[in-house]
Design a protein around this motif. Structure first.
Motif, PDB file in Angstrom:
ATOM      1  N   ARG A   1       1.772  -8.389  -3.480  1.00  0.00           N
ATOM      2  CA  ARG A   1       1.919  -9.722  -4.067  1.00  0.00           C
ATOM      3  C   ARG A   1       1.087  -9.854  -5.330  1.00  0.00           C
ATOM      4  O   ARG A   1       1.536 -10.406  -6.352  1.00  0.00           O
ATOM      5  CB  ARG A   1       1.511 -10.787  -3.049  1.00  0.00           C
ATOM      6  N   GLU A   2      -0.143  -9.337  -5.283  1.00  0.00           N
ATOM      7  CA  GLU A   2      -1.018  -9.397  -6.452  1.00  0.00           C
ATOM      8  C   GLU A   2      -0.514  -8.472  -7.553  1.00  0.00           C
ATOM      9  O   GLU A   2      -0.609  -8.797  -8.737  1.00  0.00           O
ATOM     10  CB  GLU A   2      -2.443  -9.028  -6.042  1.00  0.00           C
ATOM     11  N   LEU A   3       0.024  -7.328  -7.186  1.00  0.00           N
ATOM     12  CA  LEU A   3       0.618  -6.412  -8.164  1.00  0.00           C
ATOM     13  C   LEU A   3       1.714  -7.130  -8.944  1.00  0.00           C
ATOM     14  O   LEU A   3       1.784  -7.040 -10.181  1.00  0.00           O
ATOM     15  CB  LEU A   3       1.191  -5.179  -7.454  1.00  0.00           C
ATOM     16  N   ALA A   4       2.584  -7.855  -8.233  1.00  0.00           N
ATOM     17  CA  ALA A   4       3.670  -8.575  -8.888  1.00  0.00           C
ATOM     18  C   ALA A   4       3.134  -9.681  -9.797  1.00  0.00           C
ATOM     19  O   ALA A   4       3.769 -10.037 -10.797  1.00  0.00           O
ATOM     20  CB  ALA A   4       4.612  -9.152  -7.848  1.00  0.00           C
TER      21      ALA A   4
ATOM     22  N   ASN B   1     -10.284 -12.652   0.513  1.00  0.00           N
ATOM     23  CA  ASN B   1      -9.895 -11.330   0.030  1.00  0.00           C
ATOM     24  C   ASN B   1      -8.393 -11.355  -0.236  1.00  0.00           C
ATOM     25  O   ASN B   1      -7.597 -11.443   0.691  1.00  0.00           O
ATOM     26  CB  ASN B   1     -10.246 -10.256   1.066  1.00  0.00           C
ATOM     27  N   ALA B   2      -8.000 -11.293  -1.497  1.00  0.00           N
ATOM     28  CA  ALA B   2      -6.589 -11.414  -1.880  1.00  0.00           C
ATOM     29  C   ALA B   2      -5.730 -10.293  -1.315  1.00  0.00           C
ATOM     30  O   ALA B   2      -4.503 -10.424  -1.263  1.00  0.00           O
ATOM     31  CB  ALA B   2      -6.466 -11.440  -3.403  1.00  0.00           C
ATOM     32  N   ASN B   3      -6.345  -9.186  -0.895  1.00  0.00           N
ATOM     33  CA  ASN B   3      -5.565  -8.105  -0.268  1.00  0.00           C
ATOM     34  C   ASN B   3      -5.105  -8.471   1.138  1.00  0.00           C
ATOM     35  O   ASN B   3      -4.171  -7.871   1.662  1.00  0.00           O
ATOM     36  CB  ASN B   3      -6.380  -6.810  -0.208  1.00  0.00           C
ATOM     37  N   TYR B   4      -5.781  -9.437   1.762  1.00  0.00           N
ATOM     38  CA  TYR B   4      -5.441  -9.860   3.121  1.00  0.00           C
ATOM     39  C   TYR B   4      -4.512 -11.071   3.056  1.00  0.00           C
ATOM     40  O   TYR B   4      -4.901 -12.196   3.357  1.00  0.00           O
ATOM     41  CB  TYR B   4      -6.703 -10.221   3.904  1.00  0.00           C
ATOM     42  N   VAL B   5      -3.292 -10.859   2.658  1.00  0.00           N
ATOM     43  CA  VAL B   5      -2.349 -11.957   2.458  1.00  0.00           C
ATOM     44  C   VAL B   5      -2.118 -12.690   3.784  1.00  0.00           C
ATOM     45  O   VAL B   5      -1.670 -12.099   4.767  1.00  0.00           O
ATOM     46  CB  VAL B   5      -1.015 -11.443   1.892  1.00  0.00           C
ATOM     47  N   GLY B   6      -2.456 -13.969   3.819  1.00  0.00           N
ATOM     48  CA  GLY B   6      -2.313 -14.742   5.051  1.00  0.00           C
ATOM     49  C   GLY B   6      -3.212 -14.268   6.170  1.00  0.00           C
ATOM     50  O   GLY B   6      -2.987 -14.575   7.339  1.00  0.00           O
ATOM     51  N   GLY B   7      -4.256 -13.503   5.821  1.00  0.00           N
ATOM     52  CA  GLY B   7      -5.150 -12.951   6.832  1.00  0.00           C
ATOM     53  C   GLY B   7      -4.714 -11.607   7.367  1.00  0.00           C
ATOM     54  O   GLY B   7      -5.303 -11.090   8.329  1.00  0.00           O
ATOM     55  N   ASP B   8      -3.684 -11.005   6.761  1.00  0.00           N
ATOM     56  CA  ASP B   8      -3.173  -9.706   7.210  1.00  0.00           C
ATOM     57  C   ASP B   8      -4.116  -8.600   6.739  1.00  0.00           C
ATOM     58  O   ASP B   8      -4.024  -8.124   5.608  1.00  0.00           O
ATOM     59  CB  ASP B   8      -1.765  -9.476   6.649  1.00  0.00           C
ATOM     60  N   ILE B   9      -5.022  -8.184   7.621  1.00  0.00           N
ATOM     61  CA  ILE B   9      -6.021  -7.179   7.256  1.00  0.00           C
ATOM     62  C   ILE B   9      -5.433  -5.778   7.149  1.00  0.00           C
ATOM     63  O   ILE B   9      -6.104  -4.857   6.675  1.00  0.00           O
ATOM     64  CB  ILE B   9      -7.196  -7.171   8.255  1.00  0.00           C
ATOM     65  N   ALA B  10      -4.176  -5.597   7.576  1.00  0.00           N
ATOM     66  CA  ALA B  10      -3.510  -4.301   7.446  1.00  0.00           C
ATOM     67  C   ALA B  10      -2.766  -4.186   6.114  1.00  0.00           C
ATOM     68  O   ALA B  10      -2.164  -3.153   5.830  1.00  0.00           O
ATOM     69  CB  ALA B  10      -2.530  -4.080   8.600  1.00  0.00           C
ATOM     70  N   SER B  11      -2.811  -5.246   5.314  1.00  0.00           N
ATOM     71  CA  SER B  11      -2.138  -5.255   4.004  1.00  0.00           C
ATOM     72  C   SER B  11      -0.652  -4.956   4.111  1.00  0.00           C
ATOM     73  O   SER B  11      -0.075  -4.282   3.256  1.00  0.00           O
ATOM     74  CB  SER B  11      -2.807  -4.264   3.038  1.00  0.00           C
TER      75      SER B  11
ATOM     76  N   ILE C   1     -19.379  -0.746 -12.923  1.00  0.00           N
ATOM     77  CA  ILE C   1     -18.756  -1.677 -11.995  1.00  0.00           C
ATOM     78  C   ILE C   1     -19.071  -3.091 -12.465  1.00  0.00           C
ATOM     79  O   ILE C   1     -20.237  -3.479 -12.552  1.00  0.00           O
ATOM     80  CB  ILE C   1     -19.266  -1.459 -10.559  1.00  0.00           C
ATOM     81  N   HIS C   2     -18.020  -3.841 -12.792  1.00  0.00           N
ATOM     82  CA  HIS C   2     -18.165  -5.213 -13.256  1.00  0.00           C
ATOM     83  C   HIS C   2     -17.809  -6.157 -12.109  1.00  0.00           C
ATOM     84  O   HIS C   2     -16.701  -6.089 -11.567  1.00  0.00           O
ATOM     85  CB  HIS C   2     -17.229  -5.487 -14.437  1.00  0.00           C
ATOM     86  N   THR C   3     -18.719  -7.026 -11.728  1.00  0.00           N
ATOM     87  CA  THR C   3     -18.455  -7.980 -10.649  1.00  0.00           C
ATOM     88  C   THR C   3     -18.294  -9.381 -11.219  1.00  0.00           C
ATOM     89  O   THR C   3     -18.724  -9.668 -12.351  1.00  0.00           O
ATOM     90  CB  THR C   3     -19.580  -7.957  -9.601  1.00  0.00           C
ATOM     91  N   GLY C   4     -17.661 -10.254 -10.437  1.00  0.00           N
ATOM     92  CA  GLY C   4     -17.415 -11.614 -10.901  1.00  0.00           C
ATOM     93  C   GLY C   4     -16.376 -11.680 -12.000  1.00  0.00           C
ATOM     94  O   GLY C   4     -16.350 -12.642 -12.775  1.00  0.00           O
ATOM     95  N   VAL C   5     -15.513 -10.663 -12.059  1.00  0.00           N
ATOM     96  CA  VAL C   5     -14.484 -10.603 -13.108  1.00  0.00           C
ATOM     97  C   VAL C   5     -13.112 -10.585 -12.438  1.00  0.00           C
ATOM     98  O   VAL C   5     -12.743  -9.602 -11.788  1.00  0.00           O
ATOM     99  CB  VAL C   5     -14.650  -9.348 -13.996  1.00  0.00           C
ATOM    100  N   ARG C   6     -12.354 -11.656 -12.611  1.00  0.00           N
ATOM    101  CA  ARG C   6     -11.018 -11.748 -12.029  1.00  0.00           C
ATOM    102  C   ARG C   6     -10.000 -11.278 -13.063  1.00  0.00           C
ATOM    103  O   ARG C   6      -9.990 -11.751 -14.203  1.00  0.00           O
ATOM    104  CB  ARG C   6     -10.706 -13.176 -11.600  1.00  0.00           C
ATOM    105  N   ILE C   7      -9.155 -10.345 -12.666  1.00  0.00           N
ATOM    106  CA  ILE C   7      -8.116  -9.820 -13.553  1.00  0.00           C
ATOM    107  C   ILE C   7      -6.811 -10.552 -13.263  1.00  0.00           C
ATOM    108  O   ILE C   7      -6.280 -10.486 -12.154  1.00  0.00           O
ATOM    109  CB  ILE C   7      -7.941  -8.294 -13.359  1.00  0.00           C
ATOM    110  N   ASP C   8      -6.306 -11.261 -14.275  1.00  0.00           N
ATOM    111  CA  ASP C   8      -5.058 -12.005 -14.125  1.00  0.00           C
ATOM    112  C   ASP C   8      -3.885 -11.339 -14.820  1.00  0.00           C
ATOM    113  O   ASP C   8      -2.741 -11.766 -14.665  1.00  0.00           O
ATOM    114  CB  ASP C   8      -5.229 -13.432 -14.668  1.00  0.00           C
TER     115      ASP C   8
END
Length: 476
Positions: free
Chosen positions: A258-261, A405-415, A232-239
């Motif tokens: 959104r991040e997938l795209a 958390n980039a998965n919570y787009v606009g704060g949407d915790i339900a993704s 597990i690598h932490t502090g690594v952002r995948i662009d």
């Protein structure tokens, strides 16, 4: 050599990584934050001895999820702790409706609605395993007959009428508070499914909190991945997918559509369909360090870890009104609020009388307002003097939560918006919702079936599909 790479170490990313590692693959996980866990992080925010859950805190799905059960948390030293009641809902006049762990006690408290509550919940409880299996499935299999027998007679009325078959203010409010966990308009088919699932679990396995905080669950998953040879690598952002190890057979993405795209070379047609994916309302969070118990007017509220608040009197209509405003992007002056007092279930979370209190308010997606004033006032309305017990506090707007958390787009915790269509077409309508058009690349976040909550099944199902395509099997 790396067989599989996983981007994101939220509960679904860790579940996918662990499923692949259990199948004998060499797995590497890449996490942008300094610590793994995603929505399962616990930190000491104000006091080095008092720990706060940063995102998820209460886990009704953990005891019943096939993947989570495979972790054998108790054997790993993590108990799922339950208060005497699963949740409660304060009402006007200083009283509250309480969903006790015991069904009989709940029915007795609800008076004239007691037998209606029993008629609603008991058949679901008797068929709970089948109901959970259906709700946590890929939504692409034949539904278990036992689940259909329990759900079909109940879904229509709750999808079309607020409070369903319940008649008293207490009963209707108690159910509406659960339905609002679906984060959207009430009533609706998606909200009905949420209320029936979470409502009946209150009287079976309950709504527990992990001993010591949600981070303990992530730690168990991370430890098993590493024990099986994974890294597990932490502090690594995948662009870009090109940032991942070459030669891998499988790529798992615990990311938002959104991040997938953003990071994947998607074909134009799929990218266009993905762009139509809808995000729902946001959650704005408050953390409090308080001295002593919350001074609820109805002292029974101290016997539950989860409390739902809405409006002035907490009626079902006020819950629905607040959720409707939020769903259309308007700000509700008295929004729906979930308050969690973990020490009510896990007394060790209170140290020297100091305890963590966690709260979310439903707000428009991307809202930038500090939620502290409205959340503090909502609690104070049913717990006069609460503000005087607060030692320290922190507010996080929906916009900031989305940045955290980039998965919570606009704060949407339900993704993703929990509409009827997106319940089944997450993230786009296709038979295999996990496979992307990029060879060997799979989406495993809550934007895939069965959707949000900490159950790990999105990650498990995506990994199982990838393993099958590679001639391997995933066991549970």
């Amino acid at each position: 050599m790396t067989d599989a790479a996983v981007v994101g170490s939220g509960p679904n990313g860790l579940a996918a990584a662990l499923t692949l590692a259990r199948a004998g693959l060499a797995v590497e996980v890449f996490e942008a934050h300094e610590r793994p866990g995603g929505g399962l992080r616990t930190e000491a925010l104000f006091d080095s001895e008092v720990f706060h859950d940063i995102c998820a805190a209460v886990h009704p799905m953990a005891p019943v999820s096939p993947f989570m059960r495979s972790l054998r948390l108790h054997e790993q030293g993590v108990r799922m702790m339950r208060a005497p009641a699963a949740y409660a809902h304060p009402l006007l006049g200083g009283r509250a409706a309480v969903a006790w762990n015991d069904l009989d006690a709940t029915c007795a408290d609800l008076g004239r609605d007691g037998e209606r509550w029993r008629h609603l919940m008991l058949p679901l409880m008797e068929r709970s395993e089948a109901v959970v299996r259906l709700m946590l499935s890929t939504q692409r299999t034949v539904p278990p007959l036992r689940a259909l027998n329990a759900l079909v007679p109940r879904m229509p009325v709750h999808a079309l009428r607020l409070g369903g078959s319940l008649r008293t203010g207490a009963g209707r409010a108690l159910l509406a508070g659960v339905a609002a966990h679906g984060i959207g308009r009430l009533p609706s088919p998606a909200a009905a499914a949420v209320s029936l699932l979470l409502g009946h679990l209150a009287h079976t396995s309950g709504w527990p909190v992990p001993q010591g905080g949600s981070g303990a669950v992530a730690a168990v998953m991370a430890a098993e991945i590493e024990k099986l040879g994974g890294r597990i690598h932490t502090g690594v952002r995948i662009d870009s997918l090109q940032d991942l190890p070459s030669g891998r057979r499988i790529t798992m993405l615990d990311v938002s559509p959104r991040e997938l795209a953003r990071i994947a070379p998607l074909p134009d047609g799929y990218r266009a369909r993905l762009s139509r994916y809808r995000y729902g309302p946001g959650a704005a969070k408050a953390d409090f360090l308080v001295d002593g118990e919350i001074p609820w007017t109805d002292r029974r509220l101290s016997q539950t870890a989860t409390i739902h608040l809405a409006g002035v009197g907490g009626t079902a209509a006020e819950v629905a009104r607040a959720e409707a405003l939020t769903a259309r992007g308007a700000y509700a002056e008295r929004p729906y609020v979930i308050v969690v007092d973990p020490a009510a279930a896990d007394p060790a979370r209170a140290v020297r009388g100091r305890r963590p209190v966690w709260a979310y308010a439903h707000v428009p997606n991307g809202d930038t307002r500090d939620p502290l004033p409205v959340i503090r006032a909502s609690i104070e309305a049913h717990a006069p003097g609460f503000a005087d017990t607060v030692i320290a506090e922190r507010g996080m707007s929906a916009a900031r939560l989305g940045e955290y958390n980039a998965n919570y787009v606009g704060g949407d915790i339900a993704s993703g918006a929990m509409t009827l269509w997106q319940t089944f077409a997450r993230p786009v309508a296709r038979w295999n919702p996990y496979r992307t058009p990029v060879p060997g690349t799979w989406l495993c976040s809550s934007a895939t079936p069965p959707g949000p909550s900490v159950h790990g099944m999105c990650g498990y199902h995506a990994a199982a599909a990838a393993l099958k395509e590679n001639g391997l099997s995933a066991g549970l």
